[in-house]
Scaffold this motif. Structure first.
Motif, short mmCIF file in Angstrom:
data_model
loop_
_atom_site.label_atom_id
_atom_site.label_comp_id
_atom_site.label_asym_id
_atom_site.label_seq_id
_atom_site.Cartn_x
_atom_site.Cartn_y
_atom_site.Cartn_z
N ASN A 161 0.83 -1.19 0.00
CA ASN A 161 0.00 0.00 0.00
C ASN A 161 0.87 1.25 0.00
OD1 ASN A 161 0.86 0.30 2.68
ND2 ASN A 161 -0.85 -0.87 3.44
N ALA A 162 0.26 2.37 -0.31
CA ALA A 162 1.00 3.62 -0.39
C ALA A 162 0.08 4.78 -0.01
CB ALA A 162 1.53 3.84 -1.80
N LYS A 163 0.69 5.90 0.29
CA LYS A 163 -0.06 7.11 0.60
C LYS A 163 -0.74 7.61 -0.67
CE LYS A 163 3.26 8.63 4.06
NZ LYS A 163 4.23 9.69 4.39
N PRO A 164 -1.87 8.28 -0.52
CA PRO A 164 -2.55 8.84 -1.69
C PRO A 164 -1.65 9.80 -2.49
CG PRO A 164 -4.01 8.86 0.19
CD PRO A 164 -2.67 8.43 0.69
N GLU A 165 -0.79 10.55 -1.81
CA GLU A 165 0.12 11.47 -2.51
C GLU A 165 1.07 10.70 -3.42
OE1 GLU A 165 0.48 11.51 1.16
OE2 GLU A 165 -1.40 12.63 1.17
N THR A 166 1.55 9.57 -2.94
CA THR A 166 2.47 8.74 -3.72
C THR A 166 1.78 8.17 -4.94
OG1 THR A 166 3.66 8.17 -1.69
CG2 THR A 166 4.05 6.78 -3.62
N VAL A 167 0.56 7.70 -4.76
CA VAL A 167 -0.20 7.17 -5.89
C VAL A 167 -0.43 8.27 -6.92
CG1 VAL A 167 -2.37 6.09 -6.59
CG2 VAL A 167 -1.28 5.39 -4.47
N GLY A 168 -0.65 9.48 -6.45
CA GLY A 168 -0.81 10.62 -7.36
C GLY A 168 0.45 10.88 -8.17
N LYS A 169 1.62 10.76 -7.54
CA LYS A 169 2.89 10.95 -8.25
C LYS A 169 3.09 9.86 -9.31
CE LYS A 169 5.29 13.12 -4.38
NZ LYS A 169 6.39 12.97 -3.40
N ILE A 170 2.75 8.63 -8.95
CA ILE A 170 2.88 7.52 -9.90
C ILE A 170 1.95 7.73 -11.09
CG2 ILE A 170 2.53 5.04 -10.20
CD1 ILE A 170 3.43 4.77 -7.23
N ALA A 171 0.73 8.15 -10.82
CA ALA A 171 -0.23 8.41 -11.90
C ALA A 171 0.26 9.54 -12.80
CB ALA A 171 -1.59 8.77 -11.30
N LYS A 172 0.91 10.53 -12.21
CA LYS A 172 1.45 11.65 -12.99
C LYS A 172 2.52 11.16 -13.97
CE LYS A 172 3.90 16.01 -12.39
NZ LYS A 172 4.54 16.89 -11.40
N VAL A 173 3.41 10.29 -13.50
CA VAL A 173 4.46 9.75 -14.37
C VAL A 173 3.84 8.92 -15.50
CG1 VAL A 173 6.44 8.19 -14.48
CG2 VAL A 173 6.20 9.75 -12.56
N LEU A 174 2.80 8.14 -15.16
CA LEU A 174 2.15 7.29 -16.16
C LEU A 174 1.16 8.06 -17.03
CD1 LEU A 174 1.45 4.13 -13.98
CD2 LEU A 174 3.24 4.43 -15.69
N LYS A 175 0.93 9.33 -16.69
CA LYS A 175 0.01 10.20 -17.44
C LYS A 175 -1.40 9.63 -17.49
CE LYS A 175 3.81 11.96 -20.14
NZ LYS A 175 4.50 11.94 -21.39
N VAL A 176 -1.88 9.20 -16.32
CA VAL A 176 -3.24 8.68 -16.19
C VAL A 176 -3.89 9.30 -14.96
CG1 VAL A 176 -2.76 6.46 -17.28
CG2 VAL A 176 -2.52 6.68 -14.82
N ASP A 177 -5.20 9.16 -14.85
CA ASP A 177 -5.91 9.56 -13.66
C ASP A 177 -5.69 8.52 -12.57
OD1 ASP A 177 -9.09 9.64 -12.32
OD2 ASP A 177 -7.83 11.45 -12.42
N VAL A 178 -5.67 8.93 -11.32
CA VAL A 178 -5.42 8.01 -10.22
C VAL A 178 -6.43 6.86 -10.23
CG1 VAL A 178 -5.40 7.80 -7.71
CG2 VAL A 178 -4.34 9.77 -8.78
N SER A 179 -7.67 7.16 -10.54
CA SER A 179 -8.72 6.12 -10.51
C SER A 179 -8.46 5.01 -11.55
CB SER A 179 -10.08 6.74 -10.75
OG SER A 179 -10.12 7.37 -12.01
N GLU A 180 -7.64 5.28 -12.55
CA GLU A 180 -7.36 4.29 -13.58
C GLU A 180 -6.35 3.23 -13.13
OE1 GLU A 180 -6.52 5.76 -17.53
OE2 GLU A 180 -7.60 7.61 -17.06
N ILE A 181 -5.57 3.51 -12.08
CA ILE A 181 -4.55 2.55 -11.66
C ILE A 181 -4.77 1.99 -10.26
CG2 ILE A 181 -2.74 3.42 -13.18
CD1 ILE A 181 -1.57 4.90 -10.75
N VAL A 182 -5.73 2.53 -9.52
CA VAL A 182 -5.98 2.06 -8.16
C VAL A 182 -6.95 0.87 -8.18
CG1 VAL A 182 -6.93 2.70 -5.91
CG2 VAL A 182 -5.54 4.32 -7.17
N GLU A 183 -6.69 -0.10 -7.29
CA GLU A 183 -7.59 -1.26 -7.20
C GLU A 183 -8.94 -0.84 -6.68
OE1 GLU A 183 -5.74 -4.20 -4.74
OE2 GLU A 183 -4.84 -5.15 -6.46
#
Length: 85
Positions: free
Chosen positions: A63-85
């Motif tokens: 698991n990760a903090k929401p801020e971290t997931v946001g950074k990962i989504a930014k690198v992947l150029k997707v919305d957070v909801s597209e990569i979160v389970e």
């Protein structure tokens, strides 16, 4: 806790620590793998955006903090909801 002298640290029970860690978000590994090759993203790209290798691993496998997931989504150029389970 009121009778503990100042300067003495109290160790948390292991169960308390694991409960605290489970409150984060988890990235769907399959969605991540589908998106990563399209963009030709490297570990260096994640590190430039403040996501070290261990943090990325933790987000994918734990698991990760929401801020971290946001950074990962930014690198992947997707919305957070597209990569979160």
């Amino acid at each position: 806790l009121t009778n503990v002298p100042i300067g003495i640290k109290i160790k948390q029970k292991r169960s308390d620590r694991t409960k605290r860690r489970r409150n984060g978000m988890r990235i769907d590994y399959e969605k991540y793998l589908m998106r990563e090759p399209e963009l030709d993203v490297s570990q260096r790209d994640f590190e430039k955006n403040g996501v070290p290798r261990t943090t990325l691993y933790r987000a994918l496998h734990g698991n990760a903090k929401p801020e971290t997931v946001g950074k990962i989504a930014k690198v992947l150029k997707v919305d957070v909801s597209e990569i979160v389970e």
